[in-house]
Scaffold this active site. Structure first.
Site, mmCIF file in Angstrom:
data_model
loop_
_atom_site.group_PDB
_atom_site.id
_atom_site.type_symbol
_atom_site.label_atom_id
_atom_site.label_comp_id
_atom_site.label_asym_id
_atom_site.label_seq_id
_atom_site.Cartn_x
_atom_site.Cartn_y
_atom_site.Cartn_z
ATOM 1 N N ASP A 175 -2.379 0.875 12.421
ATOM 2 C CA ASP A 175 -2.043 1.568 11.178
ATOM 3 C C ASP A 175 -3.276 1.469 10.296
ATOM 4 O O ASP A 175 -3.562 0.404 9.740
ATOM 5 C CB ASP A 175 -0.835 0.915 10.487
ATOM 6 C CG ASP A 175 -0.524 1.579 9.141
ATOM 7 O OD1 ASP A 175 -1.152 2.619 8.830
ATOM 8 O OD2 ASP A 175 0.350 1.064 8.406
ATOM 9 N N LYS A 225 10.957 4.545 6.296
ATOM 10 C CA LYS A 225 11.151 3.393 5.395
ATOM 11 C C LYS A 225 12.192 3.794 4.353
ATOM 12 O O LYS A 225 11.908 4.645 3.493
ATOM 13 C CB LYS A 225 9.839 3.064 4.686
ATOM 14 C CG LYS A 225 8.740 2.515 5.587
ATOM 15 C CD LYS A 225 7.419 2.425 4.818
ATOM 16 C CE LYS A 225 6.363 1.669 5.610
ATOM 17 N NZ LYS A 225 5.014 1.786 4.991
ATOM 18 N N LYS A 236 8.723 -1.569 13.199
ATOM 19 C CA LYS A 236 7.622 -2.426 12.745
ATOM 20 C C LYS A 236 8.187 -3.529 11.869
ATOM 21 O O LYS A 236 8.755 -3.258 10.811
ATOM 22 C CB LYS A 236 6.629 -1.594 11.915
ATOM 23 C CG LYS A 236 5.604 -0.896 12.767
ATOM 24 C CD LYS A 236 4.538 -0.106 12.008
ATOM 25 C CE LYS A 236 4.198 -0.535 10.618
ATOM 26 N NZ LYS A 236 3.062 0.231 10.053
ATOM 27 N N ASP A 255 2.892 8.079 7.605
ATOM 28 C CA ASP A 255 3.615 7.097 6.791
ATOM 29 C C ASP A 255 3.429 7.492 5.319
ATOM 30 O O ASP A 255 4.299 8.146 4.740
ATOM 31 C CB ASP A 255 3.089 5.683 7.080
ATOM 32 C CG ASP A 255 3.678 4.641 6.137
ATOM 33 O OD1 ASP A 255 4.694 4.935 5.508
ATOM 34 O OD2 ASP A 255 3.112 3.540 6.025
ATOM 35 N N GLU A 290 -1.325 5.330 13.087
ATOM 36 C CA GLU A 290 -0.578 5.673 11.867
ATOM 37 C C GLU A 290 -1.535 5.898 10.698
ATOM 38 O O GLU A 290 -2.505 5.159 10.541
ATOM 39 C CB GLU A 290 0.370 4.496 11.584
ATOM 40 C CG GLU A 290 1.199 4.614 10.317
ATOM 41 C CD GLU A 290 2.075 3.373 10.129
ATOM 42 O OE1 GLU A 290 2.367 2.660 11.129
ATOM 43 O OE2 GLU A 290 2.453 3.084 8.980
ATOM 44 N N SER A 322 0.873 -1.183 0.000
ATOM 45 C CA SER A 322 0.000 0.000 0.000
ATOM 46 C C SER A 322 0.901 1.221 0.000
ATOM 47 O O SER A 322 1.179 1.821 1.026
ATOM 48 C CB SER A 322 -0.900 -0.013 1.238
ATOM 49 O OG SER A 322 -0.122 0.056 2.420
ATOM 50 N N HIS A 326 9.513 -2.107 8.019
ATOM 51 C CA HIS A 326 9.614 -3.023 6.873
ATOM 52 C C HIS A 326 8.533 -2.670 5.850
ATOM 53 O O HIS A 326 7.826 -1.677 6.009
ATOM 54 C CB HIS A 326 9.424 -4.453 7.380
ATOM 55 C CG HIS A 326 8.035 -4.693 7.920
ATOM 56 N ND1 HIS A 326 7.432 -5.912 7.964
ATOM 57 C CD2 HIS A 326 7.101 -3.816 8.428
ATOM 58 C CE1 HIS A 326 6.219 -5.789 8.476
ATOM 59 N NE2 HIS A 326 6.000 -4.539 8.774
#
Ligand code: PGA
Ligand code: ZN
Length: 393
Positions: A233, A315, A366, A290, A263, A41, A343
């Site tokens: 999340d 990330k 995570k 995120d 999140e 996603s 991750h």
């Protein structure tokens, strides 16, 4: 000075059966490999991947000839060169996949040549901090959204042990994971214990807060209520519920289940609803970006100006190089944001992010549930780092 002697790349599989790349780098009598994940996603402001075949061609035909002879210890020089070679703002020419896999391989080669653990080398590059805290584990125990295909709108439900020891946190997390499995098997049915992309269970609950209710029951049964927090999340880009209807759900999650971490509660352009929520909760909840921020300092600055968040997901593949990732962490820490390294939905056995999280003394990490190999590889790397750095734990 030991230098990069060769860089090669090949196709390997990721955890969803898609192709990704693995880079092999040699130099100073050492050889290392690095592979990279991909989002399931993705945020639309992430750095761009090019098709795997093209990324391999870019590594062998464009990147290798330029980086040969360079010092792998000089991460700044390596990344700057890669960014200049690409020349675009979103890495769409060479591909963030080509650039990041080479960037990571160079850091590993440098660590090997120096004879230090990767986290130590990354900390040298980062240039800050000495702590020995492990990041808190954000363990995915239930999945929904596009990671599971059930009726749950939200993508991840997280159990977050408070302990800053990996061993202790895993001990609590694995008991929770085991008992949640038993609970959904008995109360929802045997197929509820199937796991989603990241190793969380996938019960077909109809109510979006039901997983938290189960977590609370299980924590009570194990007498660990005071030792764990819970998180969500929402990955709201893929949620069809309106922002107006989401607000009371989040409020209920806080009131009934003492939600600690939230999140992407709204879509990636909705800075104002993030702001509203952050204002409503103050610092009682980590409201975390995120897809909103995509490890991109321009997006982070916008969120900071607006007061939209007090936490950020980091990330490396959202931005595409180690140097830019470390820059994003530094900025987030300056603003006292909670930093959670993460991750991706489609991952590999590469455990780079465990070293990264420890190096920068991230607040959290995570890594998914405790039930898929590509996730376990990273948990086990954290255990190894703890054994190296805190042998008495
Ligand atoms: P993704 O999801 O890696 O599949 O994009 C993970 C997340 O949203 O945190
Ligand atoms: Zn997310």
């Amino acid at each position: 000075m030991p230098s990069i002697e060769s860089i090669s790349a090949r196709k390997i599989l990721n955890s969803r059966g898609g192709w990704t790349i693995e880079v092999t780098m040699r130099g100073g009598g050492k050889e290392v490999i690095a592979s990279i994940p991909e989002g399931e996603s993705k945020g639309s402001h992430e750095a761009h991947y090019v098709p795997v075949g093209k990324a391999i061609q870019n590594i062998t035909e464009v990147i290798e000839p330029i980086l040969k002879g360079r010092d792998p210890e000089n991460q700044g020089d390596i990344d700057k060169t890669l960014l200049e070679l690409d020349g675009t703002t979103n890495k769409s020419k060479l591909g963030a996949n080509a650039i990041l896999s080479v960037s990571i391989a160079a850091s590993r080669l440098a660590a090997e040549i120096k004879g230090v653990p990767l986290w130590k080398h990354l900390r040298d590059i980062y240039g800050k901090g000495e702590g020995t805290n492990a990041p808190r584990l954000y363990i995915n125990c239930t999945e929904g959204g596009v990671h599971a295909g059930t009726q749950l709108d939200f993508q991840e439900y997280l159990v977050i042990p408070k302990s800053r020891s990996v061993k202790e946190a895993i001990q609590i997390g694995k008991e929770m994971y085991r008992l949640i499995r038993e609970y959904v098997k008995t109360n929802v049915g045997p197929s509820a214990v199937n796991v989603g992309d990241e190793g969380g269970f996938t019960p077909n609950f109809k109510n979006n807060l039901e997983p938290l209710k189960v977590f609370q029951k299980v924590a009570k049964a194990l007498a660990v209520q005071g030792l764990v927090d819970f998180g969500i999340d929402a990955a709201a880009n893929n949620v069809r519920v309106s922002a107006k209807k989401l607000l009371p759900i989040y409020k209920e999650a806080k009131e009934k289940y003492n939600l600690f971490f939230l999140e992407d509660p709204f879509k990636e352009e909705d800075f104002s609803h993030f702001e509203k929520l952050h204002e409503m909760f103050g610092n009682d909840i980590v409201v975390c970006g995120d897809d909103l921020t995509t490890t991109n300092i321009e997006r982070m600055k916008r969120a900071h100006e607006k007061g939209s968040i007090n936490g950020v997901i980091i990330k490396p593949n959202q931005i595409g190089s180690i140097s830019e990732t470390l820059e994003a962490v530094k900025l987030a820490k300056e603003w006292n944001w909670t930093v959670v390294v993460s991750h991706r939905g489609q991952d590999t056995n590469d455990d780079f992010i465990a070293d990264l999280a420890y190096a920068v003394q991230a607040d959290g990490i995570k890594l998914g549930g405790l039930g898929r190999g590509e996730r376990i590889a990273k948990y086990n790397r954290l255990l190894a780092i703890e054994t190296q750095t805190r042998p008495t734990f």
